[in-house]
Design an enzyme around this catalytic site. Structure first.
Site, PDB file in Angstrom:
ATOM      1  N   TYR A 164      20.335  14.420  -0.457  1.00 46.94           N
ATOM      2  CA  TYR A 164      18.987  14.987  -0.516  1.00 46.94           C
ATOM      3  C   TYR A 164      18.313  14.960   0.850  1.00 46.94           C
ATOM      4  O   TYR A 164      18.284  13.942   1.541  1.00 46.94           O
ATOM      5  CB  TYR A 164      18.116  14.211  -1.500  1.00 46.94           C
ATOM      6  CG  TYR A 164      16.662  14.633  -1.460  1.00 46.94           C
ATOM      7  CD1 TYR A 164      16.264  15.843  -2.016  1.00 46.94           C
ATOM      8  CD2 TYR A 164      15.701  13.849  -0.830  1.00 46.94           C
ATOM      9  CE1 TYR A 164      14.944  16.258  -1.968  1.00 46.94           C
ATOM     10  CE2 TYR A 164      14.376  14.252  -0.773  1.00 46.94           C
ATOM     11  CZ  TYR A 164      14.010  15.462  -1.343  1.00 46.94           C
ATOM     12  OH  TYR A 164      12.706  15.865  -1.274  1.00 46.94           O
ATOM     13  N   HIS A 194       5.206  22.433   5.473  1.00 44.61           N
ATOM     14  CA  HIS A 194       4.424  21.317   4.963  1.00 44.61           C
ATOM     15  C   HIS A 194       3.152  21.074   5.769  1.00 44.61           C
ATOM     16  O   HIS A 194       2.336  20.229   5.396  1.00 44.61           O
ATOM     17  CB  HIS A 194       5.277  20.046   4.939  1.00 44.61           C
ATOM     18  CG  HIS A 194       6.276  20.021   3.810  1.00 44.61           C
ATOM     19  ND1 HIS A 194       7.008  21.122   3.439  1.00 44.61           N
ATOM     20  CD2 HIS A 194       6.661  19.019   2.972  1.00 44.61           C
ATOM     21  CE1 HIS A 194       7.796  20.802   2.433  1.00 44.61           C
ATOM     22  NE2 HIS A 194       7.605  19.534   2.126  1.00 44.61           N
ATOM     23  N   ASN A 307       7.862  11.737   6.070  1.00 48.58           N
ATOM     24  CA  ASN A 307       7.898  11.125   4.739  1.00 48.58           C
ATOM     25  C   ASN A 307       7.485   9.662   4.814  1.00 48.58           C
ATOM     26  O   ASN A 307       8.243   8.818   5.267  1.00 48.58           O
ATOM     27  CB  ASN A 307       9.308  11.253   4.148  1.00 48.58           C
ATOM     28  CG  ASN A 307       9.290  11.155   2.637  1.00 48.58           C
ATOM     29  OD1 ASN A 307       8.274  10.849   2.039  1.00 48.58           O
ATOM     30  ND2 ASN A 307      10.428  11.420   2.025  1.00 48.58           N
ATOM     31  N   TYR A 395     -31.926 -14.670  -5.840  1.00 48.18           N
ATOM     32  CA  TYR A 395     -30.459 -14.595  -5.801  1.00 48.18           C
ATOM     33  C   TYR A 395     -29.942 -13.961  -4.505  1.00 48.18           C
ATOM     34  O   TYR A 395     -28.876 -14.327  -4.009  1.00 48.18           O
ATOM     35  CB  TYR A 395     -29.940 -13.778  -6.983  1.00 48.18           C
ATOM     36  CG  TYR A 395     -30.099 -14.421  -8.334  1.00 48.18           C
ATOM     37  CD1 TYR A 395     -30.613 -15.708  -8.482  1.00 48.18           C
ATOM     38  CD2 TYR A 395     -29.721 -13.736  -9.479  1.00 48.18           C
ATOM     39  CE1 TYR A 395     -30.755 -16.286  -9.730  1.00 48.18           C
ATOM     40  CE2 TYR A 395     -29.858 -14.307 -10.739  1.00 48.18           C
ATOM     41  CZ  TYR A 395     -30.380 -15.581 -10.850  1.00 48.18           C
ATOM     42  OH  TYR A 395     -30.522 -16.151 -12.082  1.00 48.18           O
ATOM     43  N   ARG A 398     -30.074 -17.005  -2.218  1.00 51.41           N
ATOM     44  CA  ARG A 398     -29.395 -18.208  -2.706  1.00 51.41           C
ATOM     45  C   ARG A 398     -27.916 -17.979  -2.982  1.00 51.41           C
ATOM     46  O   ARG A 398     -27.075 -18.884  -2.816  1.00 51.41           O
ATOM     47  CB  ARG A 398     -30.095 -18.673  -3.989  1.00 51.41           C
ATOM     48  CG  ARG A 398     -29.739 -20.071  -4.400  1.00 51.41           C
ATOM     49  CD  ARG A 398     -30.184 -20.451  -5.805  1.00 51.41           C
ATOM     50  NE  ARG A 398     -31.278 -19.685  -6.357  1.00 51.41           N
ATOM     51  CZ  ARG A 398     -31.531 -19.612  -7.658  1.00 51.41           C
ATOM     52  NH1 ARG A 398     -30.746 -20.242  -8.519  1.00 51.41           N
ATOM     53  NH2 ARG A 398     -32.544 -18.900  -8.117  1.00 51.41           N
ATOM     54  N   PHE A 444       7.996   5.917  -0.808  1.00 55.53           N
ATOM     55  CA  PHE A 444       6.965   6.792  -0.259  1.00 55.53           C
ATOM     56  C   PHE A 444       5.683   6.794  -1.097  1.00 55.53           C
ATOM     57  O   PHE A 444       4.661   7.325  -0.679  1.00 55.53           O
ATOM     58  CB  PHE A 444       7.477   8.234  -0.188  1.00 55.53           C
ATOM     59  CG  PHE A 444       8.040   8.719  -1.501  1.00 55.53           C
ATOM     60  CD1 PHE A 444       7.207   9.043  -2.555  1.00 55.53           C
ATOM     61  CD2 PHE A 444       9.407   8.822  -1.684  1.00 55.53           C
ATOM     62  CE1 PHE A 444       7.723   9.462  -3.778  1.00 55.53           C
ATOM     63  CE2 PHE A 444       9.935   9.244  -2.899  1.00 55.53           C
ATOM     64  CZ  PHE A 444       9.076   9.560  -3.955  1.00 55.53           C
ATOM     65  N   GLU A 529       7.285  15.832  -8.667  1.00 54.52           N
ATOM     66  CA  GLU A 529       6.442  14.740  -8.152  1.00 54.52           C
ATOM     67  C   GLU A 529       5.268  14.619  -9.122  1.00 54.52           C
ATOM     68  O   GLU A 529       4.162  15.086  -8.864  1.00 54.52           O
ATOM     69  CB  GLU A 529       6.007  15.061  -6.722  1.00 54.52           C
ATOM     70  CG  GLU A 529       7.216  15.182  -5.793  1.00 54.52           C
ATOM     71  CD  GLU A 529       6.903  15.821  -4.458  1.00 54.52           C
ATOM     72  OE1 GLU A 529       5.719  16.142  -4.197  1.00 54.52           O
ATOM     73  OE2 GLU A 529       7.845  16.005  -3.660  1.00 54.52           O
TER      74      GLU A 529
END
Length: 591
Positions: A164, A194, A307, A395, A398, A444, A529
């Site tokens: 791959y 991409h 990647n 508060y 404190r 990834f 994906e």
């Protein structure tokens, strides 16, 4: 022969200069002449001599006098912009200098190096690399690991094994086998396709962090990149040549594909690139101006560059470091407010926190004791109300150890995850040289840093939430015993009235930003994906939350320093007086 690169209406033109006595005006006309030469309609000019223009340096944006000789006004290979009079700015214009780049007008090339091995980078190191304090080199061990990893890839290619991303397509095309003579083209096509992000480009500091972190991950030796290519990438980093990386576009699995692809696009000499010397220009020109050649991708190397979770993690690294800084400052600011409001130190007693021993709570209480009234640092303000009838404080005063404390523990938790991620191999497939094989997995996936950064945003926000309430107490005369809105002539002056409104607005905005992005997931890549982390948005919004926290605490600090003026001539402790003096060195008392 000297040469200059000129930017004319969106185009970059190389202009050689054979005579050093020629002027800046000549350079502008020659650049326009070359621009006209490439246009069928002459670019709207009758001739270059008819054009009216200004010339400015890309570095620092300084305007140049057209009569100055080039040898006196510019360095060899410098970049300039030729601005045509009457031109309107194109909506897609990329300014020659990104936001905040005025800091780079004083940029000096670093002399020191950080040696990367893929295993020992810290968040502090990466932030310093982003600031341009260091160059990068590889350790000898890292070089050997990278070489051995590459040998596995070369063997796969030679034997035509189907693996791959090396000999196949990507995502849905994982079953498409690519011919050997197309493997290098495959990697270039991957980077180009991409590079699909949108939004503003990362500022130089963040782009440097992104590039440095990717180098560190490649140095681990599980990516299959060649040592030759990795050293080319390091040369680009050391020259501060930074690709155009849009901030939006990653879903955080399979890694940060879009931003890392834009990073790789610049490395191969395509797209835009920035350097302190050139500003924004075509990547090939920026590389050439620094004596560098574009990276030529070998099989698997495009995938090795794009990647991983480095966008999420590098932004997360900045977030952690800024969060750590503002958390420490929050204790100082709150202590000063407590003094102004004449609070008690009893709530910070050691025994109280020993019986609820959270580390962050104990640390914050210790800081308060170190800053406030004690035998070592007496406070005249504290002494003035030592025998008052108040039993305990609100508060927001404190409970600072309990509220600030968990923020500190949150930061520590997130820092641990981010530090692990800095030194993790997040590719797919992973190359295991010791086994002589590649294995597909899911490193990834950005869920770890995404979840951690959502948690960081929720945690750090509380510093602003409690700070805004303390600002209210400072401004409200029924709570503070101080003039309304901390101004002597109320009505004539509004004092801190709207400063408090600003703090309230920022806190409200943070409430929306604290909604976790990592609870969302959208299936991508034709359902291959099918679960993603949305970590890119987690990182970006964490930084926005932190910025708002910084701003709210700055407002509280100003308000506390304003309030202390009404208690004079009484003085607070020595550490807090030094804080007051620091503020007054840049901000005067508002009457």
């Amino acid at each position: 022969m000297p040469r200059y690169t000129a930017h004319v209406r969106g185009e970059w033109l190389a202009v050689p200069c054979g005579d050093a006595a020629l002027t800046v005006g000549w350079l502008g006309r020659e650049a326009i002449r070359r621009y006209i030469k490439n246009k069928p309609d002459n670019g709207g000019f009758a001739s270059a001599d008819d054009a009216r223009f200004l010339v400015r340096r890309c570095k620092g944006l300084g305007l140049l006098d057209s009569e100055d000789p080039l040898h006196a006004a510019l360095e060899d290979n410098e970049f300039v912009e030729v601005v045509i009079e009457g031109d309107a700015m194109s909506p897609d214009f990329i300014p020659s200098q990104p936001e905040g780049v005025y800091l780079y007008s004083k940029y000096r090339e670093p002399e020191k190096y950080i040696a990367l091995d893929g295993d020992s980078l810290t968040t502090e190191d990466l932030v310093n690399l982003g600031k341009g304090h260091y160059k990068i080199k590889l350790t000898p061990t890292a070089e050997k690991k990278v070489q051995k990893s590459r040998e596995v890839i070369e063997s796969i290619v030679k034997e035509k094994t189907v693996v791959y991303g090396i000999t196949t397509g990507f995502g849905k095309f994982a079953r498409t086998v690519i011919p050997v003579n197309k493997l290098e083209e495959l990697q270039v096509n991957l980077v180009r396709s991409h590079s699909s992000g949108v939004g503003k480009p990362l500022i130089p500091e963040r782009c440097r962090m992104l590039l440095a972190l990717r180098i560190n991950v490649l140095a681990k030796g599980y990516s299959g990149i060649s040592l030759e290519t990795l050293k080319r990438v390091i040369e680009v980093f050391n020259a501060s040549c930074l690709p155009y990386v849009p901030e939006k576009g990653t879903v955080g699995a399979s890694g940060d594909l879009a931003p890392l692809s834009h990073l790789a696009l610049g490395l191969i000499g395509e797209g835009k690139m920035w350097s302190p010397k050139s500003g924004w220009a075509d990547a090939k020109y920026v590389l050439e101006a620094h004596g560098l050649k574009p990276v030529v991708l070998k099989p698997k190397e495009g995938l090795a560059l794009i990647n991983g979770t480095q966008m999420i993690t590098s932004l997360g690294c900045e977030a952690v470091e800024r969060a750590s800084a503002i958390a420490r400052q929050a204790d100082i600011v709150a202590a000063l407010t407590l003094e102004v409001l004449k609070g008690t130190t009893k709530a910070f007693d050691t025994d109280i926190h020993a019986v609820r021993p959270h580390r962050g709570q104990i640390e914050v209480a210790f800081r308060f004791r170190s800053l406030l009234d004690s035998d070592h640092h007496p406070s005249e303000i504290a002494e003035s109300h030592r025998f008052c009838d108040r039993v305990q404080d609100a508060y927001t005063l404190r409970c600072c150890p309990q509220v600030h404390g968990v923020v500190n523990d949150t930061i520590a938790f997130v820092k641990n995850i981010i530090t692990t991620e800095l030194n993790s191999a997040t590719d797919n497939p992973m190359v295991f040289a010791s086994r002589g094989e590649t294995i597909s997995g899911g490193n990834f996936h950005g869920e770890y840093p995404a979840k951690a950064l959502d948690y960081l945003a929720i945690g750090i926000h509380e510093l602003a939430a409690i700070s805004e309430r303390r600002i209210e107490r400072l401004c409200n005369p029924s709570l503070s015993e101080l003039p309304a809105f901390l101004v002597a002539e109320g009505g004539l002056n509004s004092g801190f009235m709207i400063a408090h409104c600003t703090a309230a607005a920022l806190v409200s905005e943070n409430k929306a930003l604290c909604h976790p992005s990592s609870v969302d997931s959208l299936s991508t890549s034709a359902a291959t994906e099918d679960h993603v982390s949305m970590g890119g948005w987690a990182a970006r919004k964490a930084l926005r939350v932190i910025e708002h926290v910084e701003q709210v605490l700055a407002i509280e600090l100003l308000a506390a320093c304003q309030g202390i003026e009404f208690l004079r001539p009484l003085r607070t402790t020595t550490p807090l007086e030094k804080v007051y003096d620091l503020v007054r060195s840049v901000v005067r008392f508002g009457r």
